[in-house]
Structures are given as C-alpha cells and as structure tokens.
Design a protein around this motif. Structure first.
Motif, short mmCIF file in Angstrom:
data_model
loop_
_atom_site.label_atom_id
_atom_site.label_comp_id
_atom_site.label_asym_id
_atom_site.label_seq_id
_atom_site.Cartn_x
_atom_site.Cartn_y
_atom_site.Cartn_z
N ARG A 165 4.96 14.92 -3.13
CA ARG A 165 3.96 15.53 -4.01
C ARG A 165 2.60 14.85 -3.90
NH1 ARG A 165 7.65 16.20 -9.52
NH2 ARG A 165 8.90 17.98 -8.76
N ASN A 166 2.57 13.56 -3.84
CA ASN A 166 1.29 12.85 -3.83
C ASN A 166 1.43 11.52 -3.13
OD1 ASN A 166 -1.31 12.00 -4.30
ND2 ASN A 166 -1.18 12.10 -6.54
N PRO A 167 1.44 11.50 -1.78
CA PRO A 167 1.66 10.25 -1.04
C PRO A 167 0.54 9.23 -1.22
CG PRO A 167 1.01 12.02 0.44
CD PRO A 167 1.27 12.66 -0.88
N GLN A 168 -0.66 9.68 -1.64
CA GLN A 168 -1.79 8.76 -1.78
C GLN A 168 -1.87 8.10 -3.15
OE1 GLN A 168 -3.50 7.92 0.89
NE2 GLN A 168 -2.16 9.35 1.97
N ALA A 169 -1.01 8.53 -4.09
CA ALA A 169 -1.01 7.93 -5.42
C ALA A 169 -0.53 6.49 -5.35
CB ALA A 169 -0.13 8.75 -6.36
N VAL A 170 -1.08 5.65 -6.21
CA VAL A 170 -0.67 4.23 -6.23
C VAL A 170 0.71 4.13 -6.88
CG1 VAL A 170 -1.20 1.93 -7.08
CG2 VAL A 170 -3.05 3.44 -6.32
N ALA A 171 1.64 3.53 -6.16
CA ALA A 171 3.01 3.40 -6.67
C ALA A 171 3.21 2.08 -7.39
CB ALA A 171 4.01 3.52 -5.52
N VAL A 172 2.76 0.99 -6.81
CA VAL A 172 3.05 -0.33 -7.36
C VAL A 172 1.89 -1.26 -7.10
CG1 VAL A 172 4.27 -1.03 -5.26
CG2 VAL A 172 4.75 -2.22 -7.41
N ILE A 173 1.61 -2.13 -8.10
CA ILE A 173 0.54 -3.12 -8.02
C ILE A 173 1.13 -4.47 -8.38
CG2 ILE A 173 -1.72 -3.83 -8.92
CD1 ILE A 173 -2.12 -0.92 -9.85
N CYS A 174 0.72 -5.51 -7.63
CA CYS A 174 1.19 -6.86 -7.94
C CYS A 174 0.19 -7.87 -7.40
CB CYS A 174 2.57 -7.12 -7.33
SG CYS A 174 3.26 -8.72 -7.76
N GLN A 175 -0.34 -8.71 -8.27
CA GLN A 175 -1.26 -9.79 -7.91
C GLN A 175 -2.42 -9.30 -7.05
OE1 GLN A 175 1.92 -12.59 -6.44
NE2 GLN A 175 0.88 -14.03 -7.81
N GLY A 176 -3.01 -8.20 -7.49
CA GLY A 176 -4.19 -7.67 -6.81
C GLY A 176 -3.89 -6.84 -5.58
N GLN A 177 -2.62 -6.79 -5.15
CA GLN A 177 -2.25 -5.96 -4.01
C GLN A 177 -1.57 -4.69 -4.51
OE1 GLN A 177 0.21 -8.95 -2.00
NE2 GLN A 177 -1.34 -9.03 -0.38
N GLN A 178 -1.58 -3.64 -3.67
CA GLN A 178 -0.96 -2.40 -4.09
C GLN A 178 -0.40 -1.64 -2.89
OE1 GLN A 178 -4.37 -0.42 -5.92
NE2 GLN A 178 -4.52 0.96 -4.15
N LEU A 179 0.53 -0.74 -3.19
CA LEU A 179 1.09 0.17 -2.20
C LEU A 179 1.04 1.58 -2.77
CD1 LEU A 179 4.34 -1.71 -1.04
CD2 LEU A 179 2.28 -1.31 0.33
N THR A 180 0.64 2.52 -1.94
CA THR A 180 0.72 3.92 -2.34
C THR A 180 2.17 4.39 -2.21
OG1 THR A 180 0.33 4.79 -0.12
CG2 THR A 180 -1.62 4.32 -1.50
N TYR A 181 2.44 5.58 -2.72
CA TYR A 181 3.79 6.13 -2.60
C TYR A 181 4.16 6.29 -1.13
CZ TYR A 181 5.08 6.98 -7.43
OH TYR A 181 5.46 6.82 -8.74
N GLY A 182 3.19 6.74 -0.32
CA GLY A 182 3.46 6.92 1.10
C GLY A 182 3.75 5.61 1.80
N GLU A 183 2.94 4.57 1.51
CA GLU A 183 3.13 3.26 2.13
C GLU A 183 4.45 2.63 1.71
OE1 GLU A 183 -1.62 2.00 2.39
OE2 GLU A 183 -0.40 1.49 0.63
N LEU A 184 4.77 2.71 0.44
CA LEU A 184 6.03 2.15 -0.04
C LEU A 184 7.22 2.84 0.60
CD1 LEU A 184 7.77 0.41 -1.89
CD2 LEU A 184 7.32 2.02 -3.75
N ASN A 185 7.15 4.15 0.72
CA ASN A 185 8.25 4.91 1.32
C ASN A 185 8.43 4.56 2.79
OD1 ASN A 185 10.27 7.07 0.99
ND2 ASN A 185 9.00 8.16 2.47
N THR A 186 7.31 4.46 3.51
CA THR A 186 7.37 4.14 4.94
C THR A 186 8.02 2.77 5.17
OG1 THR A 186 5.43 5.48 5.48
CG2 THR A 186 5.97 3.67 6.98
N GLN A 187 7.57 1.77 4.44
CA GLN A 187 8.09 0.42 4.65
C GLN A 187 9.55 0.30 4.19
OE1 GLN A 187 5.37 -2.80 3.55
NE2 GLN A 187 3.62 -1.39 3.68
#
Length: 834
Positions: A290-312
């Motif tokens: 639905r929205n691969p560019q949405a921010v999925a998770v943030i930690c200590q100033g770093q973040q992953l989008t839904y697409g990046e998290l899914n890929t890794q």
C-alpha cells in the motif's frame, strides 16, 4: 467446635472461656464484596432498609408452594425453618467470599429467658465444598444449641475479655453479618427490643402464612441498591435450588438465575469480529504494497521505510534458509534495541520459523537455560554480545558480521507456506518452580493480537507508536508488530533514552509520538518531576501530538488517572489494558471516562477485546454472581497453545471451556469481579505471582534460587510498598554454619536472575513466623516495620547502616532519600541504584 462438657453454664469465667475457645484464630474480617472501599464511618442516616419486591406488593422471597416446600424439608430434618434459612445465608456468604471459616451474628431464638443478655450469638461454622446441605443443617443446629447455653453474658463484657486476651481480636467478627428469622405471621413490621449495632449487612426474614418476607439493612457507603437486589435474587435462587434437592453438595447449589447466567457467560462475551487469516508478516507485507515509502520504524535517529524493512527482512530470511532454518525451526534472537532487531524478527517469521527472544541484560546462566530448554539450534545476534552469550548453540549468526553476505540474497517476498496454526513465538516468563517457562504462541495468536488491538485502540497509518518494552516480553509485540501490521510507525527508544523522564518527553515531542504505552508506575515518578518545572518548561514538554495513553502490567489507581488528566490535553484518550503472555498480551481494555469513582482502589480493566472472552469462575468452573471475586479465565483467539515441554502444567492451566464446545480456557490465576455494567475489575492474584513496574515475577522462583545457596537454610520473598511503589524484600534464615552477607547473596542472584527480580532489601531471621497450618506467615513478614525489627530480624542491606555526613548538603540529601524511599537509615557510602 463443640464443647458441651468442658465448661460450666453457671460460671461467667467458664462462659468467657467457651467463647474464647470457639472464636480463636478467627479471620480478621469477612471479605464480603462491596461496591466501594469503606472510607468513612457510617452514620445512622447512611443505613437504609431495602425490601425486595419480586411478586408485587407481597414483598416475598418465597411464596406459595416454595415456602411450604422449605417447611417440609425442615420437618423431615427435625429442625426449625430458621436453621434452613441461616444455613442458606452461610452458603451465600461462602460463595460470595471464598472463605470457609464463617461467623454470622444470629439472634438467640432458642432462649426466651429474660435474663439473657447476649441477644446476638456469633455462630462459627467451617464450610466444606463437597459437604451435603443436609449435613450442614445438623452442624448449625448443634452450634446454635450449644452457643445459647453460654449466652448469659453481657456483650460488652465478652468483647472486653476477648480483646484483653488477644489485642488483635477482630471484634467486628462477632456480628459483621447479621441474620434473624421472625415467625410472626401477623406482624408486618419488626421492632427490636434493643438497638441493633451497625452491621455491613443485616438480613431479616419474616414468616407469613403463605410466603417469606425479606428485609435487608445495609450501609450505602459500601453497597448500591442494585447490588443488594442481586444479593436477594441470588439468595432466592439458592433457596429454590435447595428445595429441588437438599441432598446436593454445597458447591452444586445454584446461585445465578437463568438471566444472570446468560448475561455473564454469553451477553458480555459477544466479541466475535471478522478478521483476516493472514499471518503477522503477511499483514505487514500488505502495508508494504500500500505505501512502501511510509516510515516503518525509527531508532536513534535512523529509520527504515516499509519497503526498505521488507527488502532487508526478505534477504535475511533467505540467508537463514541457507543456514538450515526451515518451517518449524526455532531461532534464538538476541540483539540490541535497533533497526536490526526489527529486521530479524520479520526475517525469522518470513522464513517460516519461530523466534525466541533473549534479553541480553539477563544473566548468562538464565540465557543458557532458556536456549537449552527450548532446544534452539540457531542463534541470531551481533558481535558485541558474543561474550555474554552461552556457547552451546550449534550455529550462531552475527547479523553485523554477515551482512555483506546477507545483502547478496534476493529481495522479493518469500513463497513460504506458513499457516496461522504454525509456531511463531516463544516467550519465557518467571516460573514458580525456580525455572522460567516458555509460552507457545502461534502465527494465529500474533495475527489476532495485531488485528484486535487495532480495533480496540483505533490504530491508523498516521500513528507513531512508542516502543519501549523488552524484546523478551509480550509487550514488545504490542508496541512493534501491531503498529507495523497496520501501516503505522514504531519509534524504538533505548534504555538510555527512557532514564530521564523529561528527556523522554522531549523525544516524544520531537518525533511527534501519538501513542504512549507505559507502565502506571512510570507516571507517578514523571508527575513528581514535571511539577518541579517552571510553567514555560512544563508547557513546552506537554505541547505534543499524543492522542492516546495506554497502560498495562500494573493497576491504574485514581492517583495515576489524576496525573494523566493534569498532564495531557483534555481530548487525549486514556486506556487501561489487561492481559497475560498466555493470552498474547491483551485480553481486556477499559476506555477511562472523563469522570471516575475515586472510591475505587484501582480502575477497572474493562471488557474483552474483539475475539476474546472473559469468565469469572469458581474452583468448580461455575460462574459467580456479579460483584463476587473469582478467578479470571480467558478464552478466544489469543489463548496460547500451552507451555513448551511442560505437558503437566499445560494440562493444569489450559482446560476445556465448558460453555463453548471446542474452545479452551486459560486459568489466569488473577482474581477479579464483574461490576454491574459488565466491566471487569482486577483484584490481585490467587497465587504468589506479582507484577512490579509491569514485569511479571514469580516470588517462588526467587525463593527457589536463594534456597539453593549453601549458606541459606530457608528463604521467603514478599512485596513491600514505599512512596515510589512496590519493591521486593527477601527474608533469610541462614545456615547454622555461616551467615551470608548481603553482598554475597546479591552477587549470587545476579548470576541467576534478571536485575528486576533481585530484592532491594535483605533481612535475616533465626526463624520465620508460621501460620496455624505450619506454613510461613508471609503477611506477618511483610508487615514487619524495618525500624522496629526485633533482635531476631535485623536489616542487613547496603541501605541499613548510617554513617556520619560530611556536610549539611549531604545530610539534606540523605534525609530526602530516606523520606522518599521510606528507608530508616541510609549511609553516604550506599549505592543509590541498589
């Protein structure tokens, strides 16, 4: 207790001896459930009469054939009708309180002697669950007959004598609950020869030619009128059940009407909701589409989008498969709170395996036990943690060291045929035997959790959910997997970021957090610090985007509610959530209204979330009346499969649901009751499990570990309260050879238990106080005042020995800490954290 030959009925001292013997070791108070805690002394105008009107103007509890049927039973048993009615009242109290040893004040109808001064006889009877009702009748008949022989004594004289011999004697037990029967067929109003002392509950029954009239006098500071109505209804149902079969056992006699059974078993459990049959990682993949560019998770100033998290996660899942991880495998997971932790969880699930979370702050010995008990063959971790981890796992994979290989794997979703019945998650909780136990959760459990909580909390993709729970606790799934299954953002905070409450709230404001999920005890500390700030600083901190505050793991008190109302904007929603790991974390939720009844010690925990059911059942799995305390049982989509490698414990705690064929019940061990509107109020534990700062602790596990030390002969752990909340205190009977120091014991426990399970206070005793049954009297232990310890119990913790203060500032700091922590003596050399 029958003493017909031991005491002279003519000797006043002998009569006192009789009552002292018959009332020895009585419970301090009959724990009858009330609507509110008694906070004021009742005045005469607070006490009102209540008449049950079940058949129009006759005001009768039993009429016509039913009344005559009771009289026939009395004739067959050769007893007065009053004995049947009193016995039924005793059973009602037993079923309402779960107390077997009961004292009821009963008018002395056997004696018409003018010189009789003890008009109200305290009749003590022990109720046995499997006892026949007819046998109870004979026992009560004997008790009344015997007690009336020793009733020629003034009540004030008796009370004084009982108190002098036992200063802790609970005088209220003489007639806290009062019963009277009047065989006055032509009199509608009863006038007493003496004024009746105030009682919590007075049941007065009048016999008329064709029916029985019931009058109840009660304290309206304690009871609502609707509650008294239900008590009368239950009493009436009980009498009809006795009529149907007076030979029945006490527990088989019914208290609930058909309508009340329907209400508590069915109507309040109508939670069925349509939900997806997808697994939790598949729900996440839907959000990716639905929205691969949405921010999925943030930690200590770093973040992953839904697409990046899914890929890794896909790449790591395929790498795990090259290492032999297949469907049904169990993978140990020990990573710092980071983006890699989230990637690893989804990778394991995508590979068709289940993850076993390990908290690196736990002792190595505990981690080793969990890995061995679960028989995990693969451990996923990072290089910096290797020294702390045990070495018995067949294959250890360091995500950071191997990432250059992981990144070479395909990025697309896996086509693994994972079923919702497959194993997904093992969480180890504290165990009463001294060893933690693993709770088995399926993909279906986690999927239910994510979808039902989304409905209960109204989670949307616009939300930013704060994740602060340990990966090894079920709360982590609520704060991480649930928002990611709904397209929201999870903000992972580290332990360092949560240490300072003010900086913690700065972080909430900086990242635009909309949902804060924290244990109630946090707010007590935060509120105190917040109130010390100037108005500008306070206003700045509270100018945030929070829309929902959720709390679980501890009871929410009116004090915490007040803190929330003064901390957050008026439109912020407040939710009290309740559950267990065995119920996949959350079972009920209470949306806290703008106005609450501050007479409650704690706020209700609410109603079942979608696709869960709650039952308040007695020891025979029978439903109890509204307002009566019983064990909370749960069923539904969130109930776990059982305990890993513990078939006996699983069979004990997970039983068939007698009210829904094919479903299982989990016996939570929690006590609760239904309020009149169907919400559940949590009231404590059946066993010795506790929750401190949201962490589940079996006191028996700490005791078992302490008892294994060669210098400890016996150990008992209790919970004590100070101004900051609850803490653990360990009482030790040392070995005859040598007495251990606190440092030795604390160091020993640090090798065996998590930090949160290590007592903050250690005390030593020559022996422990015992109950009459020979068990350790833990209530007596926990009631000991540290400042007034006897010679046989001496405080030995680091906080016990005072030393000279160097200057006025140190003196003021020490005095402040003593006041806040509730500790009598603090040394300048003491460790503050300890």
């Amino acid at each position: 207790m029958i003493y017909p030959n031991k005491f002279s009925t003519k000797n006043p001292d002998s009569k006192i001896d009789y009552w002292q013997k018959s009332l020895e070791s009585i419970a301090p108070k009959l724990d009858f459930p009330t609507d509110r805690v008694k906070t004021v002394i009742s005045r005469a105008e607070d006490r009102i009469n209540f008449r049950q009107d079940s058949i129009g103007q006759n005001l009768s509890i039993l009429s016509g054939d039913s009344s005559q049927a009771l009289k026939r039973i009395a004739q067959q048993e050769n007893i007065p009708l009053s004995i049947i009615l009193l016995s039924a009242f005793k059973i009602l109290l037993y079923r309402y309180t779960n107390q077997e040893d009961l004292v009821v004040g009963c008018f002395n109808w056997y004696s018409n002697r003018s010189e009789t001064k003890l008009e109200i006889l305290p009749i003590r009877v022990t109720i046995e669950a499997q006892q026949k009702f007819s046998d109870l009748l004979a026992i009560i008949k004997n008790r009344i007959s015997e007690a009336s022989n020793y009733s020629d004594i003034n009540i004030a004289t008796l009370t004084t004598a009982l108190t002098e011999n036992n200063p802790e004697f609970p005088a209220a037990c003489l007639s806290q609950m009062l019963f009277r029967f009047n065989s006055l067929s032509t009199t509608s109003e009863i006038k007493l020869t003496r004024k009746i002392p105030q009682r919590e509950l007075f049941l007065d029954i009048v016999e008329k030619p064709n029916h029985l009239i019931c009058r109840v006098e009660y304290d309206r500071n304690l009871f609502d009128e609707s509650t008294i109505q239900r008590i009368c209804d239950n009493y009436q149902v009980l009498l009809n059940s006795i009529i149907a079969n007076p030979q029945n056992s006490i527990t088989s006699l019914s208290l609930l009407s058909t309508a009340e059974k329907q209400q508590v078993l069915v109507d309040w459990n109508q939670t069925q909701t349509e939900s997806s049959s997808q697994c939790i990682h598949q729900l996440f993949e839907t959000q990716v589409q639905r929205n691969p560019q949405a921010v999925a998770v943030i930690c200590q100033g770093q973040q992953l989008t839904y697409g990046e998290l899914n890929t890794q996660a896909n790449q790591l899942a395929r790498y795990l498969q090259t290492k032999g991880v297949t469907k049904g495998s169990l993978v140990g997971l020990c990573l710092e709170r980071s983006l890699s932790m989230v990637i690893a969880i989804f990778a394991i699930l995508k590979a068709g395996a289940a993850y076993l979370p390990l908290d690196i702050s736990n002792p190595t010995a505990r981690l080793a036990f969990i890995l061995e008990d679960a028989q995990a063959k693969v451990l996923l971790t990072q290089e910096s943690l290797l020294e702390k981890l045990p070495a018995q796992v067949e294959q250890t994979i360091c995500v950071d060291l191997d990432w250059h290989l992981i990144a070479q794997q395909p990025q697309d979703n896996l086509d693994e045929a994972v079923n919702i019945a497959d194993l997904a998650h093992i969480i180890y909780t504290s165990g009463s035997t001294g060893k933690p136990k693993g709770v088995v959760l399926t993909h279906g459990n986690l999927s239910h959790y994510a979808q039902s909580l989304q409905l209960a909390l109204d989670i949307t993709p616009a939300d930013i959910y704060l994740h602060r729970g340990s990966i090894a606790l079920i709360v982590s799934a609520r704060q991480l997997l649930m928002p990611l299954a709904q397209g929201a953002t999870a903000l992972i905070v580290t332990k360092e970021e949560t240490r300072n409450p003010l900086e913690f709230f700065e972080l909430i404001k900086r990242y635009g957090v909309t949902i804060v999920d924290h244990v109630p005890s946090f707010w007590r500390n935060f509120w105190g610090i917040l109130n010390q700030q100037n108005s500008d600083r306070r206003k700045s901190l509270l100018d945030n985007q929070v829309r929902l505050v959720a709390a679980g793991g501890e009871q929410v008190t009116p004090e915490i509610y007040q803190c929330w109302r003064e901390t957050f904007k008026s439109d912020v929603k407040l939710a009290n959530i309740y559950g267990q790991t065995e119920g996949t974390g959350v079972v009920t939720m209470y949306q806290i209204p703008a106005q609450i009844d501050r007479r409650f010690k704690s706020l209700p925990v609410g109603n079942p979330i979608p696709n869960m059911k709650v039952y308040l059942l007695d020891r025979d799995l029978q439903p109890v009346p509204i307002g009566v305390t019983a064990e909370i049982h749960i069923s539904g989509a969130g109930v776990a499969q059982g305990y890993l490698n513990r078939p006996e414990l699983t069979a004990e705690k997970f039983v068939s649901n007698p009210y829904v064929p094919g479903e299982r019940l989990y016996k939570t061990g929690d006590l609760g009751r239904y309020l009149s509107d169907g919400t559940v109020q949590f009231l404590g534990r059946v066993d010795r499990q506790v929750n401190i700062q949201g962490l589940r602790i079996e006191l028996g596990e700490i005791e078992a570990v302490l008892s294994q030390h060669q210098l400890v002969q016996e150990a008992a752990v209790v919970v004590r309260e100070n101004k900051l909340g609850e803490t653990l205190a360990a009482y030790i009977v040392p070995s005859k050879v040598q007495k251990p120091t606190v440092e030795i014991l604390r160091s020993y426990l640090q090798q065996k238990l998590p930090t949160y399970m290590i007592p903050g206070t250690f005390l030593f005793a020559d022996n422990f106080p015992l109950t009459t049954s020979g068990k350790v009297d833990r209530r007596a232990l926990s009631a000991l005042n540290l400042a007034e310890s006897s010679e046989s119990i001496v405080e030995e913790s680091d906080l016990a020995v005072g030393e000279a203060r160097c200057d006025r500032l140190e003196q003021e700091i020490v005095e402040m800490l003593q006041d806040i922590l509730g500790i009598e003596e603090i040394s300048i050399q003491d460790n503050f954290i300890d």
